[in-house]
Design a protein around this motif. Structure first.
Motif, PDB file in Angstrom:
ATOM      1  N   LEU A 190     -57.913 -89.524  21.009  1.00  0.00           N
ATOM      2  CA  LEU A 190     -57.116 -88.714  20.238  1.00  0.00           C
ATOM      3  C   LEU A 190     -56.196 -88.362  20.206  1.00  0.00           C
TER       4      LEU A 190
ATOM      5  N   TYR B 174     -58.703 -89.153   7.865  1.00  0.00           N
ATOM      6  CA  TYR B 174     -59.525 -89.878   9.405  1.00  0.00           C
ATOM      7  C   TYR B 174     -60.521 -90.622   9.118  1.00  0.00           C
TER       8      TYR B 174
ATOM      9  N   TYR C  38     -66.021 -88.403  18.779  1.00  0.00           N
ATOM     10  CA  TYR C  38     -64.946 -88.933  18.560  1.00  0.00           C
ATOM     11  C   TYR C  38     -64.373 -87.765  16.959  1.00  0.00           C
TER      12      TYR C  38
ATOM     13  N   PRO D  47     -54.434 -87.220  15.191  1.00  0.00           N
ATOM     14  CA  PRO D  47     -54.734 -86.651  14.248  1.00  0.00           C
ATOM     15  C   PRO D  47     -53.686 -85.142  13.706  1.00  0.00           C
TER      16      PRO D  47
ATOM     17  N   ASP E  28     -64.163 -92.103  11.364  1.00  0.00           N
ATOM     18  CA  ASP E  28     -64.359 -92.630  11.944  1.00  0.00           C
ATOM     19  C   ASP E  28     -65.540 -93.707  12.453  1.00  0.00           C
TER      20      ASP E  28
ATOM     21  N   VAL F 152     -62.330 -85.953   7.848  1.00  0.00           N
ATOM     22  CA  VAL F 152     -63.491 -87.087   8.799  1.00  0.00           C
ATOM     23  C   VAL F 152     -64.310 -87.782   7.519  1.00  0.00           C
TER      24      VAL F 152
ATOM     25  N   ILE G  21     -61.882 -84.630  16.559  1.00  0.00           N
ATOM     26  CA  ILE G  21     -61.005 -85.291  14.973  1.00  0.00           C
ATOM     27  C   ILE G  21     -60.531 -84.071  14.878  1.00  0.00           C
TER      28      ILE G  21
END
Length: 339
Positions: A27, A38, A48, A32, A40, A61, A52
């Protein structure tokens, strides 16, 4: 074996939230920001992804996982995030096309946590671990050739080469010979059968590592084309990241780490020297700058809580404005399928 996280012990009110390996370091390195996009690439239990999402408001995400069980288990988190999380059953080698299809390009950050998750390891029916007796499977997607198919179908020479290449097992020839001899009597169908065969060839090491560790690793990597997917994911990240976007990769063994280190070193504009006496080789315009020149590893508190983190290494780089290498016409996997 590798691992992507730790399932924490029970506490009042239910199990404690799953904590992935190097969570703080991931992180901090990813950094972020509000409104960012983003990805993952290895959702697993969502450790995770959740971190985030909680790091900044309004960011979104896109999380990927090959395992249908991980996708099903993650639907509660999708619902709780009110549109900020998209979860897709996909390979991270295809992250560029998946991100494009969901309107996530360009990305502000990509996280890849390579290997098998603790949930997969701890489920005997998935066949990833020699700690439990179960079907010799190891398929992350529950489709295609299984580890049993390889063990029972490959000729001795290619099988030995596979165990040596992906497991770095010095006794690979003896192991392959023992497997071929054993399967003449009956098909090898379970993890215990295979572990017992290997244990008769490989002695227990002084550090306590199980004799079958490297053989199981090799078969799992081959079944899931893990190293090929990693290479494709690194190249796809280069194309998908916006300038200033960060690529963060956590690996668990030397084969993975060498691929990541080589890729980032080359893309940072300097290739490894042919010898320690020669200067590093210059290449084209750098598409990445290294965030950490040496990999980050787990601290003492994490190692005490999760011994599986001992082999984890984190490498990261930040995307520059230089153009990425063009995408290949088709991946080897796509060509093989005739797509």
């Amino acid at each position: 074996m590798t691992d992507r996280g730790a399932r924490m012990p029970e506490a009042a009110g239910g199990p404690v939230r799953h904590v992935p390996v190097l969570a703080r370091e991931v992180l901090d390195t990813l950094s972020p920001r509000p409104g960012g996009l983003y990805l993952d690439g290895t959702f697993g239990a969502g450790g995770y992804t959740r971190a985030i999402l909680e790091a900044a408001p309004d960011l979104r995400v896109l999380a990927l996982d090959r395992d249908p069980e991980a996708i099903a288990a993650g639907q509660a988190l999708v619902a709780a995030m009110n549109g900020r999380l998209v979860l897709a059953q996909e390979r991270f080698g295809d992250l560029e096309s998946v991100a494009s299809g969901h309107g996530f390009l360009p990305l502000d950050g990509v996280v890849l946590d390579i290997g098998v998750s603790s949930m997969q390891l701890d489920d005997a029916e998935r066949g990833f671990s020699f700690r439990f007796d179960g079907p010799l499977d190891m398929r992350m997607e529950k489709a295609g050739e299984s580890a049993a198919d390889l063990v029972n179908g490959m000729e001795e020479g290619p099988l030995a080469d596979l165990i040596y290449r992906y497991g770095e097992e010095r006794r690979s020839r003896g192991i392959a010979r023992a497997i071929v001899a054993a399967r003449k009597g009956a098909r090898i169908e379970t993890t215990k059968q295979l572990a017992d065969i290997v244990s008769k060839v490989v002695w227990q090491s002084p550090d306590g590592i199980h004799p079958a560790t490297r053989t199981f690793q090799a078969l799992r990597i081959a079944v899931n084309d893990e190293l090929g997917e990693l290479e494709r994911a690194l190249e796809a990240s280069e194309r998908a990241l916006a300038p200033g976007g960060r690529l963060v990769v956590v690996t668990f063994h030397s084969l993975e780490d060498r691929i990541v280190k080589r890729f980032l070193t080359e893309r940072a504009g300097r290739e490894a020297a042919p010898s320690r006496h020669a200067p590093a080789l210059e290449r084209g315009a750098a598409t990445f700058t290294l965030v950490n020149r040496k990999p980050l590893t787990a601290q003492h508190d994490e190692l005490a809580a999760n011994p599986r983190a001992r082999s984890a290494k984190l490498r990261a780089a930040e995307r520059t404005t230089a153009p990425a290498a063009p995408a290949p016409d088709a991946s080897p996997r796509a060509k093989k399928k005739g797509r």
